[in-house]
Design a protein around this motif. Structure first.
Motif, PDB file in Angstrom:
ATOM      1  N   VAL A 180       0.869  -1.179   0.000  1.00  0.00           N
ATOM      2  CA  VAL A 180       0.000   0.000   0.000  1.00  0.00           C
ATOM      3  C   VAL A 180       0.906   1.230   0.000  1.00  0.00           C
ATOM      4  O   VAL A 180       1.825   1.331   0.806  1.00  0.00           O
ATOM      5  CB  VAL A 180      -0.908  -0.006   1.252  1.00  0.00           C
ATOM      6  CG1 VAL A 180      -1.714   1.277   1.328  1.00  0.00           C
ATOM      7  CG2 VAL A 180      -1.827  -1.221   1.236  1.00  0.00           C
ATOM      8  N   ASN A 231      -0.169   4.592   0.135  1.00  0.00           N
ATOM      9  CA  ASN A 231      -0.700   5.774   0.816  1.00  0.00           C
ATOM     10  C   ASN A 231      -0.630   5.591   2.334  1.00  0.00           C
ATOM     11  O   ASN A 231      -1.096   4.577   2.863  1.00  0.00           O
ATOM     12  CB  ASN A 231      -2.161   6.020   0.412  1.00  0.00           C
ATOM     13  CG  ASN A 231      -2.304   6.345  -1.064  1.00  0.00           C
ATOM     14  OD1 ASN A 231      -1.545   7.146  -1.595  1.00  0.00           O
ATOM     15  ND2 ASN A 231      -3.273   5.728  -1.718  1.00  0.00           N
ATOM     16  N   GLN A 244      -7.639   9.853  -0.455  1.00  0.00           N
ATOM     17  CA  GLN A 244      -6.610   8.958  -0.975  1.00  0.00           C
ATOM     18  C   GLN A 244      -7.082   8.309  -2.280  1.00  0.00           C
ATOM     19  O   GLN A 244      -8.263   8.034  -2.454  1.00  0.00           O
ATOM     20  CB  GLN A 244      -6.257   7.882   0.056  1.00  0.00           C
ATOM     21  CG  GLN A 244      -5.871   8.424   1.423  1.00  0.00           C
ATOM     22  CD  GLN A 244      -4.727   9.417   1.367  1.00  0.00           C
ATOM     23  OE1 GLN A 244      -3.650   9.115   0.864  1.00  0.00           O
ATOM     24  NE2 GLN A 244      -4.960  10.614   1.903  1.00  0.00           N
ATOM     25  N   ASP A 245      -6.131   8.045  -3.182  1.00  0.00           N
ATOM     26  CA  ASP A 245      -6.488   7.477  -4.482  1.00  0.00           C
ATOM     27  C   ASP A 245      -6.515   5.946  -4.468  1.00  0.00           C
ATOM     28  O   ASP A 245      -6.618   5.308  -5.514  1.00  0.00           O
ATOM     29  CB  ASP A 245      -5.526   7.967  -5.570  1.00  0.00           C
ATOM     30  CG  ASP A 245      -4.075   7.550  -5.305  1.00  0.00           C
ATOM     31  OD1 ASP A 245      -3.829   6.824  -4.307  1.00  0.00           O
ATOM     32  OD2 ASP A 245      -3.194   7.958  -6.089  1.00  0.00           O
ATOM     33  N   GLY A 246      -6.426   5.380  -3.280  1.00  0.00           N
ATOM     34  CA  GLY A 246      -6.450   3.923  -3.150  1.00  0.00           C
ATOM     35  C   GLY A 246      -6.376   3.554  -1.684  1.00  0.00           C
ATOM     36  O   GLY A 246      -6.579   4.405  -0.808  1.00  0.00           O
ATOM     37  N   CYS A 278      -5.010   2.707   2.073  1.00  0.00           N
ATOM     38  CA  CYS A 278      -4.005   3.411   2.856  1.00  0.00           C
ATOM     39  C   CYS A 278      -3.739   2.683   4.174  1.00  0.00           C
ATOM     40  O   CYS A 278      -4.537   1.858   4.624  1.00  0.00           O
ATOM     41  CB  CYS A 278      -4.443   4.853   3.149  1.00  0.00           C
ATOM     42  SG  CYS A 278      -5.867   4.990   4.257  1.00  0.00           S
ATOM     43  N   LYS A 330     -11.271   2.296   2.811  1.00  0.00           N
ATOM     44  CA  LYS A 330      -9.973   2.531   2.188  1.00  0.00           C
ATOM     45  C   LYS A 330      -8.800   2.176   3.104  1.00  0.00           C
ATOM     46  O   LYS A 330      -7.658   2.126   2.653  1.00  0.00           O
ATOM     47  CB  LYS A 330      -9.843   4.003   1.758  1.00  0.00           C
ATOM     48  CG  LYS A 330     -10.613   4.336   0.482  1.00  0.00           C
ATOM     49  CD  LYS A 330     -10.235   5.705  -0.039  1.00  0.00           C
ATOM     50  CE  LYS A 330     -10.889   5.982  -1.387  1.00  0.00           C
ATOM     51  NZ  LYS A 330     -10.493   7.307  -1.941  1.00  0.00           N
ATOM     52  N   GLN A 386      -2.099  -6.438   2.698  1.00  0.00           N
ATOM     53  CA  GLN A 386      -2.909  -6.894   1.566  1.00  0.00           C
ATOM     54  C   GLN A 386      -3.301  -8.347   1.725  1.00  0.00           C
ATOM     55  O   GLN A 386      -2.555  -9.144   2.246  1.00  0.00           O
ATOM     56  CB  GLN A 386      -2.139  -6.700   0.266  1.00  0.00           C
ATOM     57  CG  GLN A 386      -1.975  -5.239  -0.103  1.00  0.00           C
ATOM     58  CD  GLN A 386      -3.247  -4.619  -0.626  1.00  0.00           C
ATOM     59  OE1 GLN A 386      -4.301  -4.662   0.021  1.00  0.00           O
ATOM     60  NE2 GLN A 386      -3.194  -4.042  -1.817  1.00  0.00           N
TER      61      GLN A 386
END
Length: 255
Positions: free
Chosen positions: A30, A32, A84-86, A88, A108, A255
Motif C-alpha cells: 500500500v 498511501n 486517498q487514491d487507493g 491506505c 480505504k 494486503q
C-alpha cells in the motif's frame, strides 16, 4: 475441432494471465500513508517519519484535527482518508490511536499502526483504561473551561522525553489545549477487530503505561509488536526510522 480447441486455449491463457495480475496486484505494498497526531500537539511532529517514508516513494498525508471533539476528529481524519487514491495505512499516536480505532473502519483503510497509542475495545474509553493502568506523569492540568494541557515545566520530561531540549521547550509552550471530553469518548466497533494491526511500545512512556500499550497490542493480535528501549511518549519523533520501518512492514503485509 482444432479451431474450438485453439479458442479454448486462448481463453484459458487469458484467464491465467488475468489471475496472475490480480495475485500480483494484491502483493503490492500500500503506497498511501495517513498520519494522525494525538493530544496537545499538531501534525508537525510527523516530519521525521514523513521524510523517511517519502524517500521510499510513499504518498504521505498528515491530519490536523482540532482536538475539540472526538466525533469531529474522526470526521476530519475520514476526510483525509477519503482523499486517498487507493488503500491506505492509518497511523496513530497517543489519542490519535483512539481516533484511528474508529476511522479505521473506512473501507480505504488496509491496516492500522499504533505508535505508543490507545486502542480501546468496545465500550471502553482511553481515560478509563488509563485508570486501570496508571501513568507515571502527574503534570496534567484540567482547566475550568473544560480544556486540558500539560504543565509546561514538566512537558519536556513527561511528554517529550528524548526530544532535543530546545525543541521540547518549544513544544511545551506551543502545545494545543485539548478538550477533556475527547479522552472519555466511548468506543464502538473498533476497527482493529477486522483490520490488521502493527504496534510500537515506548518502554519509557510516562503518558501511557507501557503495560497498557502491551495489552492493546496483544488483544488486537498485532502482526508485529516492536518495543523501543528507553523511548518516551514521543517515540514517533525520537525514533522516526524505526517507526517508518514498522509502517513500511504494515504496507507490505496488509494486503
Amino acid at each position: 475441432m482444432k479451431t474450438i480447441f485453439k479458442q479454448l486455449l486462448v481463453i484459458l491463457f487469458a484467464f491465467c494471465a488475468s489471475s496472475t495480475e490480480v495475485v500480483f496486484a494484491q502483493k503490492l505494498p500500500v503506497k498511501n500513508i495517513v498520519l494522525v497526531h494525538g493530544a496537545f500537539v499538531d501534525g508537525s511532529g510527523w516530519e521525521g517519519i514523513y521524510k523517511e517514508l517519502t524517500k521510499k516513494g510513499y504518498h504521505v498525508s498528515v491530519t490536523q484535527q482540532t482536538l475539540l471533539s472526538y466525533e469531529d476528529d474522526v470526521k476530519q481524519v475520514n476526510r483525509i482518508i477519503d482523499q486517498q487514491d487507493g488503500p491506505c495505512i492509518l497511523v496513530g499516536h497517543s489519542y490519535g490511536g483512539a481516533i484511528i480505532t474508529i476511522a479505521g473502519n473506512n473501507p480505504k483503510v488496509a491496516g492500522l499502526v499504533y505508535l505508543a497509542a490507545h486502542a480501546p475495545d468496545e465500550g471502553e474509553s482511553e481515560a478509563d483504561n488509563g485508570k486501570k493502568y496508571p501513568s507515571a506523569y502527574k503534570s496534567l492540568i484540567k482547566g475550568d473551561d473544560g480544556f486540558d494541557y500539560i504543565n509546561p515545566n514538566n512537558f519536556p520530561s513527561d511528554f517529550a522525553g528524548g526530544v532535543a531540549k530546545e525543541k521540547a521547550d518549544f513544544m511545551a509552550v506551543s502545545q494545543t489545549p485539548t478538550k477533556d471530553s475527547v479522552f472519555h469518548a466511548i468506543i464502538h466497533n473498533p476497527a482493529w477487530k477486522s483490520k490488521p494491526v502493527w504496534y510500537m511500545v515506548a518502554k519509557a512512556d510516562r503518558i501511557i503505561n507501557p503495560d497498557l500499550e502491551r495489552l492493546y497490542a496483544k488483544r488486537a493480535k498485532s502482526k508485529k509488536t516492536v518495543e523501543v528501549q528507553g523511548a518516551g511518549h514521543c517515540v514517533f519523533m525520537t525514533h522516526p526510522k524505526e517507526a517508518a520501518e514498522l509502517i513500511v512492514e504494515a504496507s507490505k503485509g496488509s494486503q
